[in-house]
Motif scaffolding. Structure first.
Motif, mmCIF file in Angstrom:
data_model
loop_
_atom_site.group_PDB
_atom_site.id
_atom_site.type_symbol
_atom_site.label_atom_id
_atom_site.label_comp_id
_atom_site.label_asym_id
_atom_site.label_seq_id
_atom_site.Cartn_x
_atom_site.Cartn_y
_atom_site.Cartn_z
ATOM 1 N N GLY A 248 0.785 -1.231 0.000
ATOM 2 C CA GLY A 248 0.000 0.000 0.000
ATOM 3 C C GLY A 248 0.815 1.279 0.000
ATOM 4 N N TRP A 249 2.127 1.169 -0.100
ATOM 5 C CA TRP A 249 2.991 2.349 -0.101
ATOM 6 C C TRP A 249 3.209 2.839 -1.529
ATOM 7 C CZ3 TRP A 249 4.713 5.077 4.033
ATOM 8 C CH2 TRP A 249 4.546 4.487 5.283
ATOM 9 N N ARG A 250 3.400 4.150 -1.641
ATOM 10 C CA ARG A 250 3.783 4.777 -2.898
ATOM 11 C C ARG A 250 4.875 5.791 -2.585
ATOM 12 N NH1 ARG A 250 -1.811 7.521 -4.715
ATOM 13 N NH2 ARG A 250 -2.001 5.439 -5.550
ATOM 14 N N LYS A 251 5.639 6.141 -3.610
ATOM 15 C CA LYS A 251 6.753 7.065 -3.378
ATOM 16 C C LYS A 251 6.901 8.027 -4.544
ATOM 17 C CE LYS A 251 10.332 4.176 -5.466
ATOM 18 N NZ LYS A 251 11.620 3.523 -5.270
ATOM 19 N N VAL A 252 7.530 9.155 -4.248
ATOM 20 C CA VAL A 252 7.843 10.154 -5.265
ATOM 21 C C VAL A 252 9.118 10.880 -4.811
ATOM 22 C CG1 VAL A 252 6.390 11.970 -4.248
ATOM 23 C CG2 VAL A 252 6.905 12.023 -6.679
ATOM 24 N N LYS A 253 9.999 11.142 -5.756
ATOM 25 C CA LYS A 253 11.239 11.863 -5.435
ATOM 26 C C LYS A 253 10.970 13.361 -5.527
ATOM 27 C CE LYS A 253 16.177 11.909 -6.218
ATOM 28 N NZ LYS A 253 17.295 11.367 -6.993
ATOM 29 N N VAL A 254 11.466 14.100 -4.524
ATOM 30 C CA VAL A 254 11.227 15.540 -4.469
ATOM 31 C C VAL A 254 12.527 16.302 -4.235
ATOM 32 C CG1 VAL A 254 8.864 15.283 -3.593
ATOM 33 C CG2 VAL A 254 10.726 15.532 -1.987
ATOM 34 N N ARG A 255 12.534 17.520 -4.726
ATOM 35 C CA ARG A 255 13.607 18.467 -4.445
ATOM 36 C C ARG A 255 12.981 19.561 -3.586
ATOM 37 N NH1 ARG A 255 15.467 19.751 -9.464
ATOM 38 N NH2 ARG A 255 16.931 18.031 -9.262
ATOM 39 N N SER A 256 13.593 19.833 -2.463
ATOM 40 C CA SER A 256 13.070 20.889 -1.593
ATOM 41 C C SER A 256 14.085 22.017 -1.502
ATOM 42 C CB SER A 256 12.749 20.336 -0.202
ATOM 43 O OG SER A 256 13.898 19.783 0.392
ATOM 44 N N THR A 257 13.558 23.227 -1.478
ATOM 45 C CA THR A 257 14.398 24.415 -1.393
ATOM 46 C C THR A 257 13.866 25.294 -0.272
ATOM 47 O OG1 THR A 257 14.708 24.308 -3.789
ATOM 48 C CG2 THR A 257 15.378 26.342 -2.688
ATOM 49 N N THR A 258 14.725 25.610 0.676
ATOM 50 C CA THR A 258 14.344 26.412 1.835
ATOM 51 C C THR A 258 14.637 27.886 1.577
ATOM 52 O OG1 THR A 258 14.875 24.547 3.273
ATOM 53 C CG2 THR A 258 14.679 26.708 4.326
ATOM 54 N N PHE A 259 13.665 28.723 1.961
ATOM 55 C CA PHE A 259 13.806 30.174 1.849
ATOM 56 C C PHE A 259 13.581 30.785 3.227
ATOM 57 C CE2 PHE A 259 12.639 28.696 -2.326
ATOM 58 C CZ PHE A 259 13.434 29.446 -3.168
ATOM 59 N N ILE A 260 14.491 31.666 3.637
ATOM 60 C CA ILE A 260 14.411 32.319 4.941
ATOM 61 C C ILE A 260 14.433 33.826 4.736
ATOM 62 C CG2 ILE A 260 15.557 32.625 7.173
ATOM 63 C CD1 ILE A 260 16.540 29.735 6.911
ATOM 64 N N TRP A 261 13.539 34.516 5.461
ATOM 65 C CA TRP A 261 13.413 35.961 5.354
ATOM 66 C C TRP A 261 14.643 36.633 5.938
ATOM 67 C CZ3 TRP A 261 10.409 39.027 2.681
ATOM 68 C CH2 TRP A 261 10.365 40.382 2.993
ATOM 69 N N ASP A 262 15.213 37.552 5.178
ATOM 70 C CA ASP A 262 16.346 38.348 5.633
ATOM 71 C C ASP A 262 15.821 39.731 5.988
ATOM 72 O OD1 ASP A 262 18.550 40.276 5.559
ATOM 73 O OD2 ASP A 262 19.762 38.587 4.861
ATOM 74 N N TYR A 263 15.906 40.089 7.249
ATOM 75 C CA TYR A 263 15.358 41.361 7.712
ATOM 76 C C TYR A 263 16.187 42.552 7.261
ATOM 77 C CZ TYR A 263 12.064 38.664 10.398
ATOM 78 O OH TYR A 263 11.046 37.811 10.742
ATOM 79 N N GLU A 264 17.432 42.341 6.886
ATOM 80 C CA GLU A 264 18.259 43.443 6.384
ATOM 81 C C GLU A 264 17.905 43.792 4.938
ATOM 82 O OE1 GLU A 264 22.378 42.544 7.056
ATOM 83 O OE2 GLU A 264 22.079 42.345 9.215
#
Length: 170
Positions: A46-62
């Motif tokens: 019952g399992w399924r899979k998918v390959k993903v690319r994740s990209t993190t973005f963080i707010w820069d207050y400057e």
């Protein structure tokens, strides 16, 4: 005249982005965007899979803008690839760095094993990585996904009404 080689050249494979969420929050001033980089596969039990690319973005207050980087990382970092696994019947979601061709080993380090529904409500908090939303895009045909999405829509509508009332008072 069209060259025969042009006709034989395979078209690039386009992966539809239907089995990953667009983005999830990861705290104040932080979000992760996802890109599906493989077709979804049915594997085992019952399992399924998918390959993903994740990209993190963080707010820069400057600079007053989001920057692509990992927590405490260099600008331009924050990109990783992993596999999302979902079990539609058991309502489980996990993400692993390794590619398993059968059921992923649960309870082992290197991944998070999450139920996607608890006490009749979807688990959608960003602190847990929004497991329901990630599972629901891999199991959209299930009644649980439909009920959970309806719950989230109603929940969002409730908060919109509260914000409207606050604005009227101010």
């Amino acid at each position: 005249m069209i060259s025969l080689l042009v006709l034989l050249d395979p078209l690039p494979l386009v992966i539809p982005q239907i089995n990953v969420v667009d983005k999830i929050g990861c705290g104040t001033g932080c979000h992760i965007r996802f890109q599906q980089i493989s077709q979804m596969e049915e594997i085992d039990n019952g399992w399924r899979k998918v390959k993903v690319r994740s990209t993190t973005f963080i707010w820069d207050y400057e600079t007053n803008q989001f920057e692509q980087k990992s927590f405490r990382g260099e600008v331009g970092s924050g990109v990783s690839e992993s596999w999302n696994y979902a079990n539609c019947q058991k309502k489980l979601f996990t993400s692993r760095l390794e590619n398993y061709s059968s059921e992923p080993p649960l309870g082992e380090s290197g991944g998070i094993d999450l139920l996607v529904f608890e006490d009749g409500k979807p688990i959608f908090e960003t602190v847990f990585g929004s497991p329901f939303q990630q599972w629901a895009v891999m199991c959209p045909h299930t009644e649980t996904a439909k009920e959970g999405n309806q719950y989230l829509n109603d929940h969002a509508g409730h908060w919109k009404e509260i914000l409207k009332k606050i604005r009227r008072k101010n």
